[in-house]
Design a protein around this motif. Structure first.
Motif, PDB file in Angstrom:
ATOM      1  N   ILE A 103       0.817  -1.208   0.000  1.00  0.00           N
ATOM      2  CA  ILE A 103       0.000   0.000   0.000  1.00  0.00           C
ATOM      3  C   ILE A 103       0.855   1.265   0.000  1.00  0.00           C
ATOM      4  N   LEU A 104       1.828   1.354   0.899  1.00  0.00           N
ATOM      5  CA  LEU A 104       2.651   2.558   0.972  1.00  0.00           C
ATOM      6  C   LEU A 104       3.471   2.794  -0.295  1.00  0.00           C
ATOM      7  N   PRO A 105       4.158   1.787  -0.839  1.00  0.00           N
ATOM      8  CA  PRO A 105       4.916   2.058  -2.070  1.00  0.00           C
ATOM      9  C   PRO A 105       4.033   2.439  -3.251  1.00  0.00           C
ATOM     10  N   VAL A 106       2.852   1.824  -3.383  1.00  0.00           N
ATOM     11  CA  VAL A 106       1.951   2.204  -4.478  1.00  0.00           C
ATOM     12  C   VAL A 106       1.478   3.642  -4.297  1.00  0.00           C
ATOM     13  N   LEU A 107       1.151   4.004  -3.071  1.00  0.00           N
ATOM     14  CA  LEU A 107       0.722   5.378  -2.800  1.00  0.00           C
ATOM     15  C   LEU A 107       1.846   6.364  -3.095  1.00  0.00           C
ATOM     16  N   LEU A 108       3.058   6.027  -2.670  1.00  0.00           N
ATOM     17  CA  LEU A 108       4.211   6.897  -2.936  1.00  0.00           C
ATOM     18  C   LEU A 108       4.430   7.084  -4.432  1.00  0.00           C
ATOM     19  N   LEU A 109       4.433   5.984  -5.186  1.00  0.00           N
ATOM     20  CA  LEU A 109       4.667   6.072  -6.633  1.00  0.00           C
ATOM     21  C   LEU A 109       3.544   6.837  -7.332  1.00  0.00           C
ATOM     22  N   SER A 110       2.308   6.631  -6.887  1.00  0.00           N
ATOM     23  CA  SER A 110       1.178   7.321  -7.506  1.00  0.00           C
ATOM     24  C   SER A 110       1.259   8.826  -7.264  1.00  0.00           C
ATOM     25  N   LEU A 111       1.574   9.219  -6.042  1.00  0.00           N
ATOM     26  CA  LEU A 111       1.673  10.645  -5.733  1.00  0.00           C
ATOM     27  C   LEU A 111       2.822  11.294  -6.499  1.00  0.00           C
ATOM     28  N   LEU A 112       3.948  10.594  -6.606  1.00  0.00           N
ATOM     29  CA  LEU A 112       5.076  11.138  -7.362  1.00  0.00           C
ATOM     30  C   LEU A 112       4.756  11.205  -8.857  1.00  0.00           C
ATOM     31  N   ALA A 113       4.106  10.165  -9.380  1.00  0.00           N
ATOM     32  CA  ALA A 113       3.824  10.112 -10.820  1.00  0.00           C
ATOM     33  C   ALA A 113       2.921  11.254 -11.264  1.00  0.00           C
ATOM     34  N   LEU A 114       2.055  11.729 -10.371  1.00  0.00           N
ATOM     35  CA  LEU A 114       1.111  12.782 -10.742  1.00  0.00           C
ATOM     36  C   LEU A 114       1.627  14.182 -10.436  1.00  0.00           C
ATOM     37  N   VAL A 133      11.451   5.233 -11.123  1.00  0.00           N
ATOM     38  CA  VAL A 133      12.118   3.931 -11.015  1.00  0.00           C
ATOM     39  C   VAL A 133      13.121   3.952  -9.860  1.00  0.00           C
ATOM     40  N   ALA A 134      13.835   5.072  -9.704  1.00  0.00           N
ATOM     41  CA  ALA A 134      14.783   5.181  -8.592  1.00  0.00           C
ATOM     42  C   ALA A 134      14.062   5.085  -7.250  1.00  0.00           C
ATOM     43  N   ALA A 135      12.896   5.716  -7.129  1.00  0.00           N
ATOM     44  CA  ALA A 135      12.122   5.613  -5.889  1.00  0.00           C
ATOM     45  C   ALA A 135      11.646   4.194  -5.650  1.00  0.00           C
ATOM     46  N   LEU A 136      11.243   3.510  -6.729  1.00  0.00           N
ATOM     47  CA  LEU A 136      10.806   2.116  -6.617  1.00  0.00           C
ATOM     48  C   LEU A 136      11.928   1.225  -6.130  1.00  0.00           C
ATOM     49  N   VAL A 137      13.153   1.527  -6.506  1.00  0.00           N
ATOM     50  CA  VAL A 137      14.308   0.719  -6.099  1.00  0.00           C
ATOM     51  C   VAL A 137      14.740   1.060  -4.673  1.00  0.00           C
ATOM     52  N   LEU A 138      14.721   2.335  -4.330  1.00  0.00           N
ATOM     53  CA  LEU A 138      15.217   2.742  -3.015  1.00  0.00           C
ATOM     54  C   LEU A 138      14.288   2.325  -1.885  1.00  0.00           C
ATOM     55  N   PRO A 274      19.230  -4.889  -6.968  1.00  0.00           N
ATOM     56  CA  PRO A 274      18.194  -3.868  -7.149  1.00  0.00           C
ATOM     57  C   PRO A 274      18.722  -2.580  -7.780  1.00  0.00           C
ATOM     58  N   LEU A 275      19.916  -2.152  -7.389  1.00  0.00           N
ATOM     59  CA  LEU A 275      20.448  -0.897  -7.908  1.00  0.00           C
ATOM     60  C   LEU A 275      20.787  -0.970  -9.387  1.00  0.00           C
ATOM     61  N   VAL A 276      20.951  -2.177  -9.910  1.00  0.00           N
ATOM     62  CA  VAL A 276      21.236  -2.338 -11.342  1.00  0.00           C
ATOM     63  C   VAL A 276      19.982  -2.109 -12.185  1.00  0.00           C
ATOM     64  N   VAL A 277      18.796  -2.287 -11.588  1.00  0.00           N
ATOM     65  CA  VAL A 277      17.548  -2.227 -12.358  1.00  0.00           C
ATOM     66  C   VAL A 277      17.388  -0.934 -13.151  1.00  0.00           C
ATOM     67  N   PRO A 278      17.571   0.261 -12.560  1.00  0.00           N
ATOM     68  CA  PRO A 278      17.409   1.480 -13.364  1.00  0.00           C
ATOM     69  C   PRO A 278      18.364   1.547 -14.553  1.00  0.00           C
ATOM     70  N   TYR A 279      19.597   1.080 -14.369  1.00  0.00           N
ATOM     71  CA  TYR A 279      20.567   1.123 -15.466  1.00  0.00           C
ATOM     72  C   TYR A 279      20.226   0.099 -16.539  1.00  0.00           C
ATOM     73  N   PHE A 280      19.678  -1.033 -16.134  1.00  0.00           N
ATOM     74  CA  PHE A 280      19.220  -2.008 -17.126  1.00  0.00           C
ATOM     75  C   PHE A 280      18.073  -1.430 -17.957  1.00  0.00           C
ATOM     76  N   ILE A 281      17.119  -0.768 -17.291  1.00  0.00           N
ATOM     77  CA  ILE A 281      16.008  -0.144 -18.026  1.00  0.00           C
ATOM     78  C   ILE A 281      16.525   0.933 -18.965  1.00  0.00           C
ATOM     79  N   LEU A 282      17.512   1.705 -18.514  1.00  0.00           N
ATOM     80  CA  LEU A 282      18.102   2.727 -19.380  1.00  0.00           C
ATOM     81  C   LEU A 282      18.761   2.085 -20.593  1.00  0.00           C
TER      82      LEU A 282
END
Length: 341
Positions: A103-114, A133-138, A274-282
């Motif tokens: 619940i908290l991570p979805v709420l955080l990502l939703s508020l940031l995305a908007l 994506v960085a917030a999702l990883v951290l 986990p920290l590799v994920v953003p660079y892989f997406i890039l």
């Protein structure tokens, strides 16, 4: 290198987020109830029907539907409704756990995305996808750090080893397995197997959680876009950039994993995946950008994703993402000159 968000020219500055009104609040309440129902099916009925445990993977979807398709205030209503329904269908302990995990991570990502703003020319800027994506990883890395502090002096590695070794000893002592490992001491073999499993277990768990959340968010966003109810557009491939502060953090964890021992090394080693994920997406976005300018685009993409079924191409793609600030591949692909330093 700062990411350039999606822009759209407007003659005025109308509100970017429409108000859903009473319908939005009702939808948020229903989404919260859906989370409680999915959790009840997965946890209570999952003991009888193991396939129902898979409902845990789609628990974030109703909340993302509200957060990305209804609005920020309604996302808060959905979060509170989900917590109440979890407490009602299950109990307070499970509610607190699922609140932290979903619940908290979805709420955080939703508020940031908007988050958005208009500049003086009326251009609309959305919160950059790379920072999402960085917030999702951290988020799970910080949770893992807090859990490590709560465990105390023995650390997460010792905690996991003690928890798993007895189960593995029981498996090795079963008649079917014991016949195949004659001549080997079960306690010693169980300790070796447990040590191998525990070495990267937290990192693999965090990575699986990130992939699950990212898949849920992207599926929800594409569904909302197909129904024309998404509140923000998808970013273009040439707009995906990673915050500059993430690379020093990655470098620090690499150094700690190699030059320290004990709990520090174990913690750092399990944050690298986990920290590799953003660079892989890039790296993937750069390849998509390159393939999009070729005649046989689909052929290149199919071959690319077939290669990603093995480890070494995944490492290479992530390495390309890490080196992008120095290689300037995006500027080269777009035919632009390298920016002046």
């Amino acid at each position: 290198m700062a990411e350039q968000p999606t822009t759209s020219q407007t003659s005025a500055t109308p509100p970017a987020l429409p108000q859903r009104g009473v319908a939005g609040v009702f939808g948020a309440l229903v989404a919260g109830l859906a989370v409680g129902a999915l959790a009840w099916l997965a946890i209570v009925k999952g003991n009888q029907y193991p396939l129902l445990i898979g409902f845990t993977l789609i628990m974030p979807v109703p909340l993302f539907m509200v957060g990305l398709g209804v609005g920020r205030a309604d996302a808060l209503v959905a979060a509170v409704s989900a917590m109440a329904s979890l407490a009602f269908f299950l109990n307070i302990q499970i509610m607190l756990f699922l609140t932290a995990v979903y619940i908290l991570p979805v709420l955080l990502l939703s508020l940031l995305a908007l988050r958005h703003r208009y500049d003086d020319n009326g251009n609309l800027f959305w919160y950059p996808a790379g920072r999402l994506v960085a917030a999702l990883v951290l988020y799970p890395i910080m949770a893992y750090g807090c859990f490590s502090l709560m465990i105390g002096d023995k650390g997460v590695e010792h905690f996991l080893h003690e928890m798993l070794v007895s189960h593995i000893q029981g498996v090795l002592a079963s008649p079917q397995v014991a016949v195949q490992i004659q001549g080997q001491e079960n306690p010693e073999l169980a300790a070796q197997i447990t040590a191998g499993l525990v070495a990267l277990l937290p990192g693999m768990m965090i990575l699986g959680w990130i992939v699950s959340m990212l898949t849920s968010a992207l599926w929800t966003q594409f569904s909302l876009l197909s129904n024309k109810t998404a509140l923000r557009p998808l970013p273009h491939l040439d707009e995906f950039d990673i915050p500059g502060w993430l690379l020093p953090l990655f470098a620090i964890m690499v150094l700690l994993s190699f030059f320290y021992e004990g709990q520090v090394s174990f913690f750092a080693r399990n944050t690298l995946l986990p920290l590799v994920v953003p660079y892989f997406i890039l790296g993937v976005s750069l390849f998509h950008l390159w393939a999009g300018r070729r005649k046989n685009k689909m052929l290149f993409l199919v071959l690319f994703y077939l290669l990603l079924s093995t480890v070494y191409p995944i490492v290479l793609v992530a390495l390309v993402g890490v080196l992008e600030p120095w290689l300037h591949l995006r500027q080269r692909i777009n035919g632009k000159t390298k920016p002046a330093l």
